[in-house]
Write an enzyme that holds these catalytic residues in place. Structure first.
Site, PDB file in Angstrom:
ATOM      1  N   GLU A  74      24.054  34.235 -32.245  1.00  4.17           N
ATOM      2  CA  GLU A  74      23.734  35.608 -32.631  1.00  4.17           C
ATOM      3  C   GLU A  74      24.965  36.336 -33.202  1.00  4.17           C
ATOM      4  O   GLU A  74      24.980  37.562 -33.273  1.00  4.17           O
ATOM      5  CB  GLU A  74      23.149  36.360 -31.440  1.00  4.17           C
ATOM      6  CG  GLU A  74      21.832  35.739 -30.998  1.00  4.17           C
ATOM      7  CD  GLU A  74      21.125  36.516 -29.907  1.00  4.17           C
ATOM      8  OE1 GLU A  74      19.943  36.841 -30.084  1.00  4.17           O
ATOM      9  OE2 GLU A  74      21.757  36.792 -28.885  1.00  4.17           O
ATOM     10  N   TYR A 120      24.421  62.136 -20.454  1.00  8.31           N
ATOM     11  CA  TYR A 120      25.262  60.950 -20.674  1.00  8.31           C
ATOM     12  C   TYR A 120      24.632  59.994 -21.667  1.00  8.31           C
ATOM     13  O   TYR A 120      25.328  59.358 -22.457  1.00  8.31           O
ATOM     14  CB  TYR A 120      25.572  60.264 -19.332  1.00  8.31           C
ATOM     15  CG  TYR A 120      26.455  61.145 -18.512  1.00  8.31           C
ATOM     16  CD1 TYR A 120      27.811  61.228 -18.782  1.00  8.31           C
ATOM     17  CD2 TYR A 120      25.911  61.956 -17.527  1.00  8.31           C
ATOM     18  CE1 TYR A 120      28.627  62.087 -18.079  1.00  8.31           C
ATOM     19  CE2 TYR A 120      26.714  62.824 -16.819  1.00  8.31           C
ATOM     20  CZ  TYR A 120      28.077  62.886 -17.089  1.00  8.31           C
ATOM     21  OH  TYR A 120      28.873  63.754 -16.404  1.00  8.31           O
ATOM     22  N   HIS A 160      13.144  42.023 -28.118  1.00  3.90           N
ATOM     23  CA  HIS A 160      14.369  41.233 -28.079  1.00  3.90           C
ATOM     24  C   HIS A 160      15.464  41.925 -27.231  1.00  3.90           C
ATOM     25  O   HIS A 160      15.785  41.438 -26.160  1.00  3.90           O
ATOM     26  CB  HIS A 160      14.829  40.978 -29.516  1.00  3.90           C
ATOM     27  CG  HIS A 160      15.997  40.081 -29.644  1.00  3.90           C
ATOM     28  ND1 HIS A 160      16.363  39.468 -30.824  1.00  3.90           N
ATOM     29  CD2 HIS A 160      16.938  39.690 -28.741  1.00  3.90           C
ATOM     30  CE1 HIS A 160      17.430  38.731 -30.637  1.00  3.90           C
ATOM     31  NE2 HIS A 160      17.803  38.852 -29.391  1.00  3.90           N
TER      32      HIS A 160
END
Ligand SMILES: [Zn+2]
Length: 211
Positions: A74, A120, A160
């Site tokens: 990847e 955050y 994914h």
């Protein structure tokens, strides 16, 4: 100790930390860090739970393996971020459970998948576009990530997982963790009457803490 040795150790330490907390399993997930003359990249088939720092792949500026084991398959996801975002110091890609779960939902906004649940999240991720599903190795996936990376440091690959760029290794890891926790909160809050941050509150944060 050279800065590259320190970075190799830091990659292994943070990868193990994520593995130990269930953020990644098996041989999934990968981390890369920009170094002076190329990149450090986690090797293909390796588990984040017990990386050998000396076997982490070192690639040159053209992506050619200089030392260590062969890099993750990847690598193209990482390269897309570095090519399109010159300030990128590190990239993290996980198949973390809650983020993947959200990436499979039908009723999400592909322009911005998660609502502003906490300050955050807004400060570390901000906007999270969904990249449509393409099978592993499909050049269309690399192209889609490259196109989106020019505008966003974090993207979610449908069915994914997330790809997150940061200015440093810690920055990329913490942002990815914030994303995963926010995905978890989002799923917990689904079907509950929830107050999200308002547009005005989000704007104030984005102006004060640009991502
Ligand atoms: Zn992946």
């Amino acid at each position: 100790m050279s800065s590259e040795t320190k970075l190799r150790d830091a990659i292994a330490r943070l990868a193990k930390s994520m593995y130990d907390r269930g953020l990644t399993v098996g041989s999934s997930g990968n981390i890369s860090v920009r170094v002076d003359n190329g990149w450090l990249m986690t090797p293909t088939g390796s588990t984040m739970g017990c990386l050998d720092p000396s076997r982490i792949s070192k690639l040159d500026d053209d992506g050619v393996l200089i030392n260590g084991d062969p890099p993750t398959k990847e690598t193209f996801l990482h390269r897309a971020m570095y090519e399109m975002r010159p300030g990128t110091g590190a990239v993290v890609h996980l198949h973390s459970t809650h983020s993947v779960a959200v990436s499979c939902l039908k009723d999400i906004d592909p322009k911005n998948v998660l609502p502003p649940i906490t300050a955050y999240y807004v400060m570390r991720i901000g906007t999270l576009p969904l990249i449509p599903y393409f099978p592993p190795g499909d050049i269309k996936l690399a192209n889609a990530v490259r196109e989106m990376a020019s505008k966003h440091h974090a993207v979610l690959l449908a069915n994914h997982g997330p790809v997150v760029a940061g200015t440093s290794l810690e920055d990329a890891v913490y942002a990815t963790e914030e994303l995963e926790e926010t995905a978890k909160l989002f799923l917990m809050l689904k079907n509950l009457n929830t107050s999200f941050l308002t547009d005005e509150q989000v704007e104030t944060l984005k102006n004060k803490f640009p991502t």
